[in-house]
Write a protein that holds these residues in place. Sequence first.
Motif, PDB file in Angstrom:
ATOM      1  N   HIS A  60       0.777  -0.995  -0.471  1.00  0.00           N
ATOM      2  CA  HIS A  60       0.263  -0.036  -0.096  1.00  0.00           C
ATOM      3  C   HIS A  60       1.074   1.355   0.254  1.00  0.00           C
ATOM      4  O   HIS A  60       1.841   1.577   0.532  1.00  0.00           O
ATOM      5  CB  HIS A  60      -0.800  -0.033   0.780  1.00  0.00           C
ATOM      6  N   HIS A  62       0.845   4.229   1.416  1.00  0.00           N
ATOM      7  CA  HIS A  62       0.370   5.120   2.301  1.00  0.00           C
ATOM      8  C   HIS A  62      -0.061   6.994   2.166  1.00  0.00           C
ATOM      9  O   HIS A  62       1.408   7.488   1.680  1.00  0.00           O
ATOM     10  CB  HIS A  62       1.296   5.390   3.862  1.00  0.00           C
ATOM     11  N   HIS A 104       4.227   0.555   3.175  1.00  0.00           N
ATOM     12  CA  HIS A 104       3.793  -0.391   3.665  1.00  0.00           C
ATOM     13  C   HIS A 104       3.131  -2.060   3.244  1.00  0.00           C
ATOM     14  O   HIS A 104       2.535  -1.755   2.489  1.00  0.00           O
ATOM     15  CB  HIS A 104       3.863  -0.079   5.287  1.00  0.00           C
ATOM     16  N   THR A 451      -6.830   6.340   9.614  1.00  0.00           N
ATOM     17  CA  THR A 451      -5.999   6.592   7.974  1.00  0.00           C
ATOM     18  C   THR A 451      -7.522   5.716   7.685  1.00  0.00           C
ATOM     19  O   THR A 451      -8.129   5.549   7.886  1.00  0.00           O
ATOM     20  CB  THR A 451      -4.876   5.028   7.919  1.00  0.00           C
ATOM     21  N   HIS A 513      -4.560   3.244  12.803  1.00  0.00           N
ATOM     22  CA  HIS A 513      -3.184   2.160  11.408  1.00  0.00           C
ATOM     23  C   HIS A 513      -2.445   1.621  13.196  1.00  0.00           C
ATOM     24  O   HIS A 513      -1.222   1.432  12.839  1.00  0.00           O
ATOM     25  CB  HIS A 513      -2.498   3.441  11.043  1.00  0.00           C
TER      26      HIS A 513
HETATM   27 CU1  C2O Z   1      -0.846   3.220   6.428  1.00  0.00          CU
HETATM   28 CU2  C2O Z   1      -3.956   1.320   5.445  1.00  0.00          CU
HETATM   29  O1  C2O Z   1      -3.036   2.847   5.399  1.00  0.00           O
END
Ligand code: C2O
Length: 557
Positions: A60, A62, A104, A451, A513
Amino acid sequence: AKARHFRWEVSNMFWSPDCEEKVVIGINGQFPGPTIRAKAGDTIVVHLKNGLHTEGVVIHWHGIRQIGTPWADGTASISQCAINPEETFTYRFVVDKPGTYFYHGHYGMQRAAGLYGSLIVDVADGDEEPFKYDGEINLLLSDWYHESIYTQMVGLSSNPFRWIGEPQSLLINGRGQFNCSLAAAHTPGAKQCAAAGNRHCAPVILPVLPNKTYRLRVASTTSLASLNLAVGNHKLTVVEADGNYVEPFAVDDIDIYSGDSYSVLLTTDQDTSANYWVSVGVRGRQPRTAPALAVLNYRPNRASRLPAAAPPATPAWDDFARSKAFTYRILGRAGVTPPPPATSDRRIELLNTQNRMGGGHVKWSINNVSMVLPATPYLGSLKMGLRSALPSAARPSDTFGRGYDVMRRRRTRTPRWATTCTCSRTTRRWTWCSRTRTRWRGTSARCTRGTLHGHDFWVLGYGDGAFRGDAGDAAALNLRNPPLRNTAVIFPYGWTAIRFVADNPGVWAFHCHIEPHLHMGMGVIFAEAVDRVSELPKAAVSCGATATALMAGAGGH
Ligand code: C2O
């Protein structure tokens, strides 16, 4: 704007992030993964090969909104099928906005196993940042556990529940020191760690020249810890949060929650004969983890000359008034940050709780629904109209009820084992969250941080206790210059109000998160105008019911 191509292979490898050898998930043999650096408007293309032998993987990005590319958001079971061992998936997306971001893992607890790295987007050619600096320093913060994520996950889903506890180390750019201190002279009982060397856990040295201004890009991808960062003798001027400019303000230290990123300016205007500590410590929970230290090395001093002064002390972990004072100072930058819409079309109230399930298992939930992820990712099943592939028709309510007293310990209703799915047309939405004290663990309430994928949101305000609605708290919301962010803190027993414009068709996670909280269900999914999503790449839907439908020739256009 140009396309930047990366070939990455994710694999398990031995590494010693804090001098103890463990297995981490690395990329191309590196931990943390390689830094992506691009300019606003560029297209990033990552060919991601899964070199883990027995489990899937996704990544993902971010803070990147994935406008028009929801299938590249990298959330297993939500935006795509996990990439199988030995398979390669291509992420292709535009980084439309300059800022400090990171990437991440978003499958199981792979982020906590070390699957992360930095993603930095510079302004497009010809554009300028609204502040000046001479150099840059990148700090990616994380926490580190000696137990594997598999042990952690088994503990979390065991009955009785086993909590993961506090991390063994904090890491700066993947480096920490367990069982010794770089500043032992100032740390009673600690033994001195070697200050040099080329081991994985060698201290981070940040070379700077006197009388210059540096932009420190700081991001936190911790599994659990809320952090505070300070640099001995130096003031920090906050200028960016989560890829959005903020009205500059100077502080001695910054709080940084998991999922947050900041840019702060630091001027090297101190005694040039010394080096200085960068110290990162735990806040919000009783710390059982030593601060992480790095050395700000004024050139031409030797890097190995440790600062004589004590490292800056992390503020008291439970001084929430101080945390709030910092958070409240973060405001949109005048003349740059667009204002929020004055009204909302829909209001959603979400309450986070820790629940005990019927059989005694512990789960986290939102509005009494604990998120479990389905075999067929939502984006595919919704886009292809495979209603039966949705885990249950459970649509969580838009509210948790006015009467809920977040200050009172009480038994929460047992939630259903169900996944959350809110479907709607493009609308403006307004969400706020609140945290309750749990019924069997009353000693201290912790913050959570929410988040939202696919969007930035305005943080309109914070408060204590329950949100009192239009009559009370709504009137006090900041509609004039709230900051735009992608992650927001919810203080213990408090609420946070955010507003966002639902203008990006896709299926988007909105979750805590904190990795174990997310893993155990503290999340909801917004399904946003999925009928307007363009055709999905086959590789994103090559599992579960969407794969079956594709093989049968139905669905996928
Ligand atoms: Cu850094 Cu779903 O998140």
